[in-house]
Scaffold this active site. Structure first.
Site, PDB file in Angstrom:
ATOM      1  N   LYS A 234     -87.357 -88.129 -91.349  1.00 26.89           N
ATOM      2  CA  LYS A 234     -88.394 -89.016 -91.262  1.00 26.89           C
ATOM      3  C   LYS A 234     -88.808 -89.845 -92.254  1.00 26.89           C
ATOM      4  CE  LYS A 234     -90.821 -86.470 -87.805  1.00 26.89           C
ATOM      5  NZ  LYS A 234     -91.984 -85.552 -87.252  1.00 26.89           N
ATOM      6  N   ARG A 268     -87.656 -78.080 -86.460  1.00 26.18           N
ATOM      7  CA  ARG A 268     -87.286 -78.762 -85.744  1.00 26.18           C
ATOM      8  C   ARG A 268     -86.645 -80.051 -86.040  1.00 26.18           C
ATOM      9  NH1 ARG A 268     -88.666 -83.835 -82.909  1.00 26.18           N
ATOM     10  NH2 ARG A 268     -88.323 -84.062 -80.888  1.00 26.18           N
TER      11      ARG A 268
END
Length: 271
Positions: A234, A268
């Site tokens: 991210k 995740r």
């Protein structure tokens, strides 16, 4: 896949699927399988059915405990996808994976119709990034099918969530939201032991907000549910390292290690 009536238990997280022998000994790994042309990291890479299966098998061989299939990008700025298009992308993949994998399959969607069909096709978990706020029928779908549910916090939609997100106290506000959604879920007939919470790293948060969530992740354990965290590749990692998504493996590994140290039960990841 095991018969739908069978149940395995990861701590207190129960799902419709077969037993997972190592569930109590380590944090679980949820492997990301994006069936989208526009995801921020691997958009378009796995649109072909055979490539999907190959990648899922590779993730399983690398240690994945769950495969999370998504057909609508939730990257900042992503446009919504019609139910028809999302269904076309994910349902054949889930049907195919259910025949070839013994791992639990998760459907990453905010649409109750897609979730229902995915679970009926072979998925065992619904992963709703809106925390079941965009489609209130999601509560009914999960309750009726007795599947697992990941309830995530997101501020805004993919089109708006990174437009200068603000909080008085990000920890308190995310905690309050997740606690409230847990109450909605139980009132809807969803067993508490079928739910997992996700603070929503990167979903309507600045880099500072994300680092605060990571460093105070153990606070969310007070809600009494396993914590899922998804920092993989991210932008907050890219901002620190000055690297594009594909080169953020080491930064992701560091974020995952911190999350597990702070109590994350499921991580995740793309890699």
């Amino acid at each position: 896949m095991a018969d739908a009536a069978s149940v395995w238990q990861c701590g207190a997280y129960r799902l419709r699927c077969g037993p997972l022998a190592t569930a109590r000994s380590h944090s679980l790994i949820m492997g990301v399988l994006n069936v989208t042309p526009d995801s921020f990291s691997d958009g378009g890479a796995f649109m072909d059915l055979s490539r999907c299966l190959d990648h899922a098998l590779q993730m399983a061989a690398s240690g994945a405990d769950i495969i999370d299939v998504g057909g609508e990008s939730t990257r900042p700025g992503a446009l919504p996808v019609s139910p028809e298009e999302e269904r076309r992308r994910v349902i054949p993949v889930i049907a195919y994976l259910a025949k070839h994998l013994k791992l639990p399959i998760s459907i990453d969607t905010t649409k109750s119709d897609i979730a229902a069909e995915a679970v009926d096709t072979g998925a065992s978990i619904v992963n709703d990034v809106s925390g079941c706020t965009r489609d209130l029928q999601m509560w009914h779908v999960v309750a009726k099918r007795q599947c697992g549910l990941v309830v995530m916090h997101a501020k805004g939609t993919p089109q708006t969530m990174q437009n200068t997100p603000r909080y008085r106290n990000v920890i308190d506000e995310v905690y309050a939201f997740l606690s409230k959604q847990m109450q909605y879920a139980t009132r809807s007939g969803i067993s508490k032991n079928r739910m997992v919470i996700d603070p929503g790293i990167g979903f309507g948060k600045t880099a500072k907000h994300n680092f605060l969530l990571l460093s105070h992740l153990n606070r969310f354990a007070e809600i009494g549910r396993p914590i899922l965290i998804g920092p993989s590749r991210k932008s907050f990692i890219g901002q620190v390292l000055g690297l594009p998504p594909a080169d953020r493996l080491e930064g992701t590994a560091a974020a995952v290690a911190i999350a597990i140290f702070q109590g994350a039960g499921i991580v995740r990841v793309h890699d």
